[in-house]
Design a protein around this motif. Structure first.
Motif, mmCIF file in Angstrom:
data_model
loop_
_atom_site.group_PDB
_atom_site.id
_atom_site.type_symbol
_atom_site.label_atom_id
_atom_site.label_comp_id
_atom_site.label_asym_id
_atom_site.label_seq_id
_atom_site.Cartn_x
_atom_site.Cartn_y
_atom_site.Cartn_z
ATOM 1 N N GLU A 121 0.834 -1.202 0.000
ATOM 2 C CA GLU A 121 0.000 0.000 0.000
ATOM 3 C C GLU A 121 0.872 1.256 0.000
ATOM 4 O OE1 GLU A 121 -3.333 0.243 -0.078
ATOM 5 O OE2 GLU A 121 -3.576 -1.934 -0.126
ATOM 6 N N PRO A 122 0.874 2.033 -1.099
ATOM 7 C CA PRO A 122 1.700 3.252 -1.137
ATOM 8 C C PRO A 122 1.390 4.220 0.005
ATOM 9 C CG PRO A 122 0.833 2.756 -3.315
ATOM 10 C CD PRO A 122 0.156 1.819 -2.352
ATOM 11 N N GLY A 123 0.127 4.327 0.390
ATOM 12 C CA GLY A 123 -0.246 5.246 1.464
ATOM 13 C C GLY A 123 0.350 4.847 2.803
ATOM 14 N N ILE A 124 0.408 3.552 3.073
ATOM 15 C CA ILE A 124 1.014 3.060 4.320
ATOM 16 C C ILE A 124 2.516 3.344 4.308
ATOM 17 C CG2 ILE A 124 1.583 0.985 5.656
ATOM 18 C CD1 ILE A 124 -1.320 1.685 5.996
ATOM 19 N N GLN A 126 4.120 5.657 2.719
ATOM 20 C CA GLN A 126 4.370 7.090 2.881
ATOM 21 C C GLN A 126 4.084 7.534 4.311
ATOM 22 O OE1 GLN A 126 5.877 8.971 0.422
ATOM 23 N NE2 GLN A 126 6.203 10.226 2.236
ATOM 24 N N ALA A 127 3.016 7.025 4.897
ATOM 25 C CA ALA A 127 2.705 7.389 6.287
ATOM 26 C C ALA A 127 3.831 6.967 7.226
ATOM 27 C CB ALA A 127 1.383 6.751 6.710
ATOM 28 N N LEU A 128 4.376 5.782 7.004
ATOM 29 C CA LEU A 128 5.495 5.328 7.837
ATOM 30 C C LEU A 128 6.715 6.212 7.638
ATOM 31 C CD1 LEU A 128 5.087 1.465 7.381
ATOM 32 C CD2 LEU A 128 4.676 2.773 9.486
ATOM 33 N N ARG A 129 6.973 6.584 6.407
ATOM 34 C CA ARG A 129 8.128 7.456 6.134
ATOM 35 C C ARG A 129 7.935 8.851 6.729
ATOM 36 N NH1 ARG A 129 8.378 4.230 0.975
ATOM 37 N NH2 ARG A 129 10.284 3.027 1.319
ATOM 38 N N ASP A 130 6.698 9.303 6.802
ATOM 39 C CA ASP A 130 6.412 10.622 7.356
ATOM 40 C C ASP A 130 6.324 10.619 8.882
ATOM 41 O OD1 ASP A 130 6.305 11.615 4.770
ATOM 42 O OD2 ASP A 130 4.098 11.580 4.668
ATOM 43 N N ALA A 131 6.237 9.447 9.491
ATOM 44 C CA ALA A 131 6.077 9.350 10.947
ATOM 45 C C ALA A 131 7.300 9.945 11.653
ATOM 46 C CB ALA A 131 5.888 7.893 11.356
ATOM 47 N N PRO A 132 7.076 10.838 12.615
ATOM 48 C CA PRO A 132 8.204 11.508 13.261
ATOM 49 C C PRO A 132 8.894 10.689 14.357
ATOM 50 C CG PRO A 132 6.156 12.364 14.126
ATOM 51 C CD PRO A 132 5.792 11.395 13.020
ATOM 52 N N ASP A 133 8.180 9.684 14.905
ATOM 53 C CA ASP A 133 8.758 8.952 16.034
ATOM 54 C C ASP A 133 8.151 7.551 16.152
ATOM 55 O OD1 ASP A 133 6.199 9.306 17.210
ATOM 56 O OD2 ASP A 133 6.853 11.140 18.215
ATOM 57 N N ALA A 134 8.637 6.802 17.142
ATOM 58 C CA ALA A 134 8.204 5.413 17.335
ATOM 59 C C ALA A 134 6.707 5.323 17.634
ATOM 60 C CB ALA A 134 9.013 4.760 18.446
#
Length: 150
Positions: A121-124, A126-134
């Motif tokens: 899922e591209p959205g997942i 990207q969301a993981l890559r955009d996540a700032p922390d654990a």
């Protein structure tokens, strides 16, 4: 069903790692339920990686191995600060490592399949890559998967 429901524990970490070896060590530390298990899990992850890269494309790797001391699977999601070479076609910046009990055979394959589907899922991604922390990483993987369009 959220992926985290399939495992005894899933740890998350934003990780500064210089190479594949240090990524596998960080993953083993997160996967181990006791410090004594870290070395065995690390060795098993490295042995599996020596058979062939666990990179699956899109900057993702899913290193995995068996851990006889575990009763249920454990997972570790690492977002790498800088991509590292995992022996695939492109550098890896998202790693989901799993350790499964020795008796898990079919379940091991099912977990790998679930992870491959999640990361398709591209959205997942990207969301993981955009996540700032654990904590943000954890919130993303705790979400139920999106309903497929029928």
């Amino acid at each position: 069903m959220p992926l985290t429901d399939l495992m005894a524990a899933v740890q998350t970490q934003v990780c500064a790692a210089a190479d594949r070896e240090s990524v596998l060590l960080a993953a083993a530390q997160l996967l181990a339920c006791r410090q004594a298990n870290t070395e065995q899990i690390h060795r098993n992850l490295c042995e599996r990686e020596a058979l062939g890269s666990t990179a699956i494309g899109h900057g993702i790797a899913i290193p995995h191995g068996r851990a006889p001391a575990l009763e249920r699977p454990r997972g570790a999601l690492l977002k790498l600060v800088a991509p590292v070479d995992f022996g695939g076609d492109e550098p890896v910046d998202l790693v989901f490592a799993i350790a499964v009990p020795s008796h898990y055979t079919h379940q091991h394959l099912m977990l790998l399949s679930e992870l491959a589907e999640l990361f398709s899922e591209p959205g997942i991604r990207q969301a993981l890559r955009d996540a700032p922390d654990a904590a943000a990483l954890r919130a993303i993987i705790d979400l139920p998967p999106p309903a497929s369009a029928a």
